[in-house]
Enzyme design. Structure first.
Site, PDB file in Angstrom:
ATOM      1  N   ARG A 107       0.851  -1.193   0.000  1.00 10.76           N
ATOM      2  CA  ARG A 107       0.000   0.000   0.000  1.00 10.76           C
ATOM      3  C   ARG A 107       0.875   1.227   0.000  1.00 10.76           C
ATOM      4  O   ARG A 107       1.744   1.380   0.856  1.00 10.76           O
ATOM      5  CB  ARG A 107      -0.862   0.049   1.268  1.00 10.76           C
ATOM      6  CG  ARG A 107      -1.983  -0.900   1.278  1.00 10.76           C
ATOM      7  CD  ARG A 107      -3.032  -0.508   2.272  1.00 10.76           C
ATOM      8  NE  ARG A 107      -2.541  -0.113   3.579  1.00 10.76           N
ATOM      9  CZ  ARG A 107      -3.335   0.287   4.557  1.00 10.76           C
ATOM     10  NH1 ARG A 107      -4.635   0.371   4.375  1.00 10.76           N
ATOM     11  NH2 ARG A 107      -2.835   0.617   5.725  1.00 10.76           N
ATOM     12  N   THR A 111      -1.268   7.475  -0.581  1.00  9.99           N
ATOM     13  CA  THR A 111      -2.570   7.323  -1.255  1.00  9.99           C
ATOM     14  C   THR A 111      -3.355   6.126  -0.727  1.00  9.99           C
ATOM     15  O   THR A 111      -4.563   6.037  -0.930  1.00  9.99           O
ATOM     16  CB  THR A 111      -2.375   7.111  -2.769  1.00  9.99           C
ATOM     17  OG1 THR A 111      -1.694   5.856  -2.955  1.00  9.99           O
ATOM     18  CG2 THR A 111      -1.558   8.227  -3.391  1.00  9.99           C
ATOM     19  N   ASP A 203       0.353  -3.423  12.282  1.00 10.77           N
ATOM     20  CA  ASP A 203       0.833  -3.758  10.937  1.00 10.77           C
ATOM     21  C   ASP A 203       1.200  -5.250  10.905  1.00 10.77           C
ATOM     22  O   ASP A 203       2.174  -5.677  11.540  1.00 10.77           O
ATOM     23  CB  ASP A 203       2.049  -2.891  10.598  1.00 10.77           C
ATOM     24  CG  ASP A 203       2.438  -3.045   9.137  1.00 10.77           C
ATOM     25  OD1 ASP A 203       2.473  -2.034   8.431  1.00 10.77           O
ATOM     26  OD2 ASP A 203       2.693  -4.197   8.691  1.00 10.77           O
ATOM     27  N   ASP A 206       4.796  -6.161   9.593  1.00  4.69           N
ATOM     28  CA  ASP A 206       5.845  -5.805  10.555  1.00  4.69           C
ATOM     29  C   ASP A 206       5.844  -6.746  11.754  1.00  4.69           C
ATOM     30  O   ASP A 206       6.903  -7.137  12.257  1.00  4.69           O
ATOM     31  CB  ASP A 206       5.665  -4.357  11.034  1.00  4.69           C
ATOM     32  CG  ASP A 206       6.101  -3.355   9.979  1.00  4.69           C
ATOM     33  OD1 ASP A 206       6.860  -3.745   9.057  1.00  4.69           O
ATOM     34  OD2 ASP A 206       5.689  -2.182  10.062  1.00  4.69           O
TER      35      ASP A 206
HETATM   36  C1  PRP Z   1      -1.146  -4.823   4.342  1.00  3.22           C
HETATM   37  C2  PRP Z   1      -1.970  -6.099   4.407  1.00  3.22           C
HETATM   38  C3  PRP Z   1      -2.779  -6.032   3.144  1.00  3.22           C
HETATM   39  C4  PRP Z   1      -3.006  -4.551   2.979  1.00  3.22           C
HETATM   40  C5  PRP Z   1      -4.408  -4.253   3.431  1.00  3.22           C
HETATM   41  O1  PRP Z   1      -0.071  -4.978   3.515  1.00  3.22           O
HETATM   42  O2  PRP Z   1      -1.203  -7.256   4.525  1.00  3.22           O
HETATM   43  O3  PRP Z   1      -2.112  -6.553   2.005  1.00  3.22           O
HETATM   44  O4  PRP Z   1      -2.088  -3.884   3.842  1.00  3.22           O
HETATM   45  O5  PRP Z   1      -4.717  -2.940   3.209  1.00  3.22           O
HETATM   46  P1  PRP Z   1      -5.797  -2.468   2.136  1.00  3.22           P
HETATM   47  O6  PRP Z   1      -6.992  -3.341   2.357  1.00  3.22           O
HETATM   48  O7  PRP Z   1      -6.039  -1.038   2.505  1.00  3.22           O
HETATM   49  O8  PRP Z   1      -5.213  -2.623   0.768  1.00  3.22           O
HETATM   50  P2  PRP Z   1       1.053  -3.835   3.358  1.00  3.22           P
HETATM   51  O9  PRP Z   1       0.694  -2.912   2.235  1.00  3.22           O
HETATM   52  O10 PRP Z   1       1.291  -3.201   4.694  1.00  3.22           O
HETATM   53  O11 PRP Z   1       2.289  -4.635   2.848  1.00  3.22           O
HETATM   54  P3  PRP Z   1       3.150  -5.787   3.575  1.00  3.22           P
HETATM   55  O12 PRP Z   1       2.280  -7.031   3.626  1.00  3.22           O
HETATM   56  O13 PRP Z   1       4.303  -5.941   2.644  1.00  3.22           O
HETATM   57  O14 PRP Z   1       3.542  -5.340   4.948  1.00  3.22           O
HETATM   58  N1  URA Z   2      -2.427  -3.359   6.947  1.00  2.00           N
HETATM   59  C1  URA Z   2      -2.059  -3.820   8.162  1.00  2.00           C
HETATM   60  O1  URA Z   2      -1.075  -4.552   8.279  1.00  2.00           O
HETATM   61  N2  URA Z   2      -2.777  -3.445   9.236  1.00  2.00           N
HETATM   62  C2  URA Z   2      -3.868  -2.670   9.138  1.00  2.00           C
HETATM   63  O2  URA Z   2      -4.503  -2.385  10.173  1.00  2.00           O
HETATM   64  C3  URA Z   2      -4.238  -2.193   7.869  1.00  2.00           C
HETATM   65  C4  URA Z   2      -3.509  -2.577   6.782  1.00  2.00           C
END
Ligand code: PRP
Ligand code: URA
Length: 212
Positions: A107, A111, A203, A206
């Site tokens: 994400r 944005t 997160d 993380d």
């Molecule tokens: C997180 C999560 C989803 C996304 C959800 O990933 O694992 O993929 O956010 O958010 P959304 O519904 O608003 O799209 P992130 O973008 O943090 O990436 P990561 O898994 O690499 O940490």
């Molecule tokens: N992605 C995450 O990992 N946590 C949230 O709460 C939203 C998006």
């Protein structure tokens, strides 16, 4: 009580108990990772409930008989990188022969729109039952984009399995992909101004990988 379409809330006590520990800020990386895997296995039981069966003949130590096995092409598991990776091993414990494809999305922190960086799917995707894996369904942007990619490649039978969702994410998937069934352990209250699920678990990526 808000009504959502195509949502299966898995309220089994073991799932709810483990989810509570997962939410806890004091749960460390090792335990968090183990819990995501355990929850995925437990929830996978419900997600695979309607897989088609066929009869085969089997010989027991006593006699020959007819018994059921899962029919058709094997499952396709599609984790959304990176947090979805934490759910793969739980599902593979349940269905060891499943094929695994990957969608790399992150994400954009400003944005909140999903940005693609990797995409590789198993062959014969149109004939497979697909389960998309991602612990978090927040705005729904990532899940909607992953479903878009899969449908572009011919996938027809898609389920989405997440641990936690915000109402906004469920609505986005319902609106853009009304044919996709969603499996969740909980729908939380809302998103905050940074697009995080409240109360959520923070997160997921993380916490799984000890980054940040
Ligand atoms: C997180 C999560 C989803 C996304 C959800 O990933 O694992 O993929 O956010 O958010 P959304 O519904 O608003 O799209 P992130 O973008 O943090 O990436 P990561 O898994 O690499 O940490
Ligand atoms: N992605 C995450 O990992 N946590 C949230 O709460 C939203 C998006």
């Amino acid at each position: 009580m808000v009504k959502y379409k195509n949502v299966n809330l898995i309220d089994h006590p073991m799932v709810q108990h483990k989810l509570t520990i997962l939410r806890d800020i004091n749960t460390g990386v090792k335990e968090f990772r183990e819990l995501v895997e355990e929850l995925s296995l437990l929830m996978g039981y419900e997600v695979t409930r309607n897989l088609p069966l066929e009869n085969i003949e089997v010989e027991t130590p006593i006699c020959k008989t007819t018994s059921k096995i899962i029919s058709g092409k094997k499952l396709g598991l599609i984790p959304i990188l990176r947090a979805g990776l934490g759910m793969v091993d739980g599902l593979l414990k349940l269905v060891p022969t499943a094929k695994v494809g990957h969608v790399g999305l992150y994400r954009d922190p400003v944005t909140l729109n999903p940005v693609e960086y990797y995409c590789k799917f198993p062959p014969n995707i149109a004939d497979r039952e697909i389960i998309i894996l991602d612990p978090m369904l927040a705005t729904g942007g990532s899940a909607v984009a992953a479903i878009d990619f899969l449908k572009e490649k011919g996938a027809k039978n898609i389920k989405l399995m997440c641990l936690l969702a915000a109402p906004e994410g469920v609505k986005a998937v319902n609106t853009k992909h009304p044919d996709v069934e969603i499996f969740l352990a909980a729908i939380d209250e809302k998103l905050n101004e940074h697009g995080y699920i409240v109360p959520g678990l923070g997160d997921a990526g993380d916490r799984l990988y000890g980054t940040k």
